[in-house]
Write an enzyme that holds these catalytic residues in place. Sequence first.
Site, mmCIF file in Angstrom:
data_model
loop_
_atom_site.group_PDB
_atom_site.id
_atom_site.type_symbol
_atom_site.label_atom_id
_atom_site.label_comp_id
_atom_site.label_asym_id
_atom_site.label_seq_id
_atom_site.Cartn_x
_atom_site.Cartn_y
_atom_site.Cartn_z
ATOM 1 N N TRP A 79 38.514 42.330 39.998
ATOM 2 C CA TRP A 79 38.376 42.258 41.451
ATOM 3 C C TRP A 79 37.028 41.634 41.735
ATOM 4 O O TRP A 79 36.023 42.218 41.338
ATOM 5 C CB TRP A 79 38.465 43.653 42.090
ATOM 6 C CG TRP A 79 38.200 43.556 43.550
ATOM 7 C CD1 TRP A 79 36.995 43.696 44.192
ATOM 8 C CD2 TRP A 79 39.165 43.240 44.571
ATOM 9 N NE1 TRP A 79 37.149 43.496 45.539
ATOM 10 C CE2 TRP A 79 38.470 43.210 45.801
ATOM 11 C CE3 TRP A 79 40.541 42.962 44.566
ATOM 12 C CZ2 TRP A 79 39.097 42.917 47.012
ATOM 13 C CZ3 TRP A 79 41.161 42.691 45.770
ATOM 14 C CH2 TRP A 79 40.440 42.669 46.981
ATOM 15 N N GLU B 238 45.566 52.946 48.521
ATOM 16 C CA GLU B 238 44.371 53.752 48.268
ATOM 17 C C GLU B 238 44.259 54.828 49.348
ATOM 18 O O GLU B 238 43.719 54.573 50.404
ATOM 19 C CB GLU B 238 43.149 52.861 48.249
ATOM 20 C CG GLU B 238 43.294 51.787 47.161
ATOM 21 C CD GLU B 238 42.064 50.906 46.982
ATOM 22 O OE1 GLU B 238 41.016 51.212 47.569
ATOM 23 O OE2 GLU B 238 42.161 49.932 46.256
ATOM 24 N N ASN C 187 44.597 53.408 55.889
ATOM 25 C CA ASN C 187 44.305 54.779 55.502
ATOM 26 C C ASN C 187 44.536 55.731 56.671
ATOM 27 O O ASN C 187 43.746 56.608 56.925
ATOM 28 C CB ASN C 187 42.845 54.856 55.034
ATOM 29 C CG ASN C 187 42.708 55.810 53.885
ATOM 30 O OD1 ASN C 187 43.667 56.510 53.551
ATOM 31 N ND2 ASN C 187 41.542 55.853 53.299
ATOM 32 N N MET D 248 41.478 51.123 38.426
ATOM 33 C CA MET D 248 40.285 50.602 39.104
ATOM 34 C C MET D 248 39.035 51.272 38.539
ATOM 35 O O MET D 248 38.457 52.182 39.137
ATOM 36 C CB MET D 248 40.431 50.788 40.616
ATOM 37 C CG MET D 248 41.552 49.912 41.173
ATOM 38 S SD MET D 248 41.675 49.983 42.968
ATOM 39 C CE MET D 248 42.759 51.393 43.157
ATOM 40 N N THR D 249 38.653 50.793 37.374
ATOM 41 C CA THR D 249 37.532 51.398 36.645
ATOM 42 C C THR D 249 36.199 50.829 37.132
ATOM 43 O O THR D 249 35.470 50.167 36.387
ATOM 44 C CB THR D 249 37.693 51.157 35.129
ATOM 45 O OG1 THR D 249 38.001 49.767 34.921
ATOM 46 C CG2 THR D 249 38.794 51.998 34.548
ATOM 47 N N TYR D 250 35.963 51.040 38.409
ATOM 48 C CA TYR D 250 34.688 50.626 39.014
ATOM 49 C C TYR D 250 34.455 51.502 40.234
ATOM 50 O O TYR D 250 35.279 52.367 40.539
ATOM 51 C CB TYR D 250 34.708 49.136 39.384
ATOM 52 C CG TYR D 250 36.022 48.611 39.922
ATOM 53 C CD1 TYR D 250 36.449 48.915 41.209
ATOM 54 C CD2 TYR D 250 36.842 47.816 39.126
ATOM 55 C CE1 TYR D 250 37.643 48.426 41.703
ATOM 56 C CE2 TYR D 250 38.055 47.321 39.608
ATOM 57 C CZ TYR D 250 38.453 47.627 40.899
ATOM 58 O OH TYR D 250 39.640 47.158 41.383
ATOM 59 N N ASP D 251 33.311 51.295 40.888
ATOM 60 C CA ASP D 251 32.893 52.162 41.995
ATOM 61 C C ASP D 251 32.679 53.607 41.526
ATOM 62 O O ASP D 251 32.898 54.555 42.275
ATOM 63 C CB ASP D 251 33.909 52.144 43.155
ATOM 64 C CG ASP D 251 34.062 50.758 43.769
ATOM 65 O OD1 ASP D 251 33.158 49.924 43.558
ATOM 66 O OD2 ASP D 251 35.074 50.510 44.446
#
Length: 366
Positions: free
Chosen positions: A337, A136, A98, A194-197
């Site tokens: 994941w 990301e 990043n 990424m359907t989490y966090d």
Amino acid sequence: MVKVVHFSCLMVAVVFFGINLTEAKYIGGYYWSGASIVLKCDNLNASLLTHLYYAFVTANEDGSLTVQNAQKGYANDLLSLKSSNPDLKLLFSFVADNNGSFSKVVADKNLRKTFVDNALELVQQYQYDGIDFDWEFPQDKDKVNFTALLNETYTEFKKYNYQVTAAVRAIPVYKNSGYDIPEVVKYLDVINIMTYDYFGSWSNTTGQNSPLYPSSLDSAYEREYLNIEASIKNWVEAGAPKEKLAVGLPFYGRTFTLADPTNHGVHAPSLGGGSPLAPTYYQILKNYQNFTTEWNDEQKSPYKYSNTTWLAYENERSIAIKTRYAVENGMQGVFLWHLGCDDIYGEYSYEKQVLLHTINKVYRNK
Ligand SMILES: *[C@@H]1O[C@H](CO)[C@@H](O)[C@H](O)[C@H]1NC(C)=O
Ligand SMILES: *[C@@H]1O[C@H](CO)[C@@H](O)[C@H](O)[C@H]1NC(C)=O
Ligand SMILES: *[C@@H]1O[C@H](CO)[C@@H](O)[C@H](O)[C@H]1NC(C)=O
Ligand SMILES: *[C@@H]1O[C@H](CO)[C@@H](O)[C@H](O)[C@H]1NC(C)=O
Ligand SMILES: *[C@@H]1O[C@H](CO)[C@@H](O)[C@H](O)[C@H]1NC(C)=O
Ligand SMILES: *[C@@H]1O[C@H](CO)[C@@H](O)[C@H](O)[C@H]1NC(C)=O
Ligand SMILES: *[C@@H]1O[C@H](CO)[C@@H](O)[C@H](O)[C@H]1NC(C)=O
């Protein structure tokens, strides 16, 4: 009238024989080589997956690639899984630090070419089946040339019938998302959202890690962005074909510290994360047995609490519901994941890899 009759017959057929369900064919599992306890491939039942992602390969700023933990040999070991499942697709999942390094690659035509050549060589060297972009995250300034990179990758990879996929952010997709969605979807075989966090240590209230639906206590923003249903809708409205989208299932939880132990529902004030921040499903089964467990029926996920610790997580029930949601909605399927978080040996469950089996059962009972 006739049309109406036909229509309802079709609906009946769908309900009883699950015509829609036969469409779903995708179960993607991430294999994280950097996990503290790495799953040995002997313990992985390859017939439970269609796609297996080796995480990660670092994309360096000169277009070169570094297979993380290469010396441990996991990336080679995974190839042996094809003997039990010859249809299994093995993909390398790319990350970029990043620090803007990948932006440099993306913004330079020559570096893009170097990257694509290296990626192709890597896939051929390991006898894999493709690559997955897990950047990301791209920013607005990367948008045009990230599309170019995906185009160039896809064009080259399809000559060899290799796959190109991406793991993409769930929230929010409209503004500054870094993806030119109607364009990039052309160059991706599967899009892992990424359907989490959605909620975690950074949130000032408790919330589910991966809620399927909004909570009645949600703010307008939370309703619009912070749940699976909303993310799918946002991606589709932004131009993604639903049949390429996969729902992401976290095999881990998120902890919170309650401001007041007597206020322990969803959207209770939180002072930050607990410890550990993201326990695996196995750790949850092992270490949170004394906690009070509740089922959040509005959002289709469980949570646990004890004193000031609050835990949002997924279990067999919630994983089954979310898998069914993906399948019944005509999506590509689901991914998870990561594989090493499961109750691999079935120490606390009635079978090994219980969450992965749960997904498979939903597909089989169509
Ligand atoms: C893998 O899972 C399938 C489906 O449940 C099962 O039939 C098979 O026996 C399992 N294989 C191994 C080696 O456990
Ligand atoms: C950024 O990260 C990449 C990949 O790890 C590394 O190659 C590069 O040296 C880093 N760049 C800077 C400026 O830190
Ligand atoms: C996109 O790539 C082209 C070709 O390498 C380059 O000239 C341009 O500056 C890049 N655009 C951005 C916004 O980085
Ligand atoms: C990639 O971009 C080129 C140039 O814009 C375009 O002609 C081509 O159709 C694109 N490739 C695919 C596979 O759509
Ligand atoms: C909690 O965070 C949200 C979103 O960042 C913010 O709108 C809200 O004002 C915060 N609430 C409190 C009590 O700090
Ligand atoms: C559960 O609670 C009992 C009694 O308070 C304690 O002895 C035990 O260690 C706890 N078990 C776990 C797994 O936390
Ligand atoms: C609850 O947690 C607080 C803060 O960590 C601690 O001081 C207190 O002793 C705990 N109460 C019980 C009953 O464990």
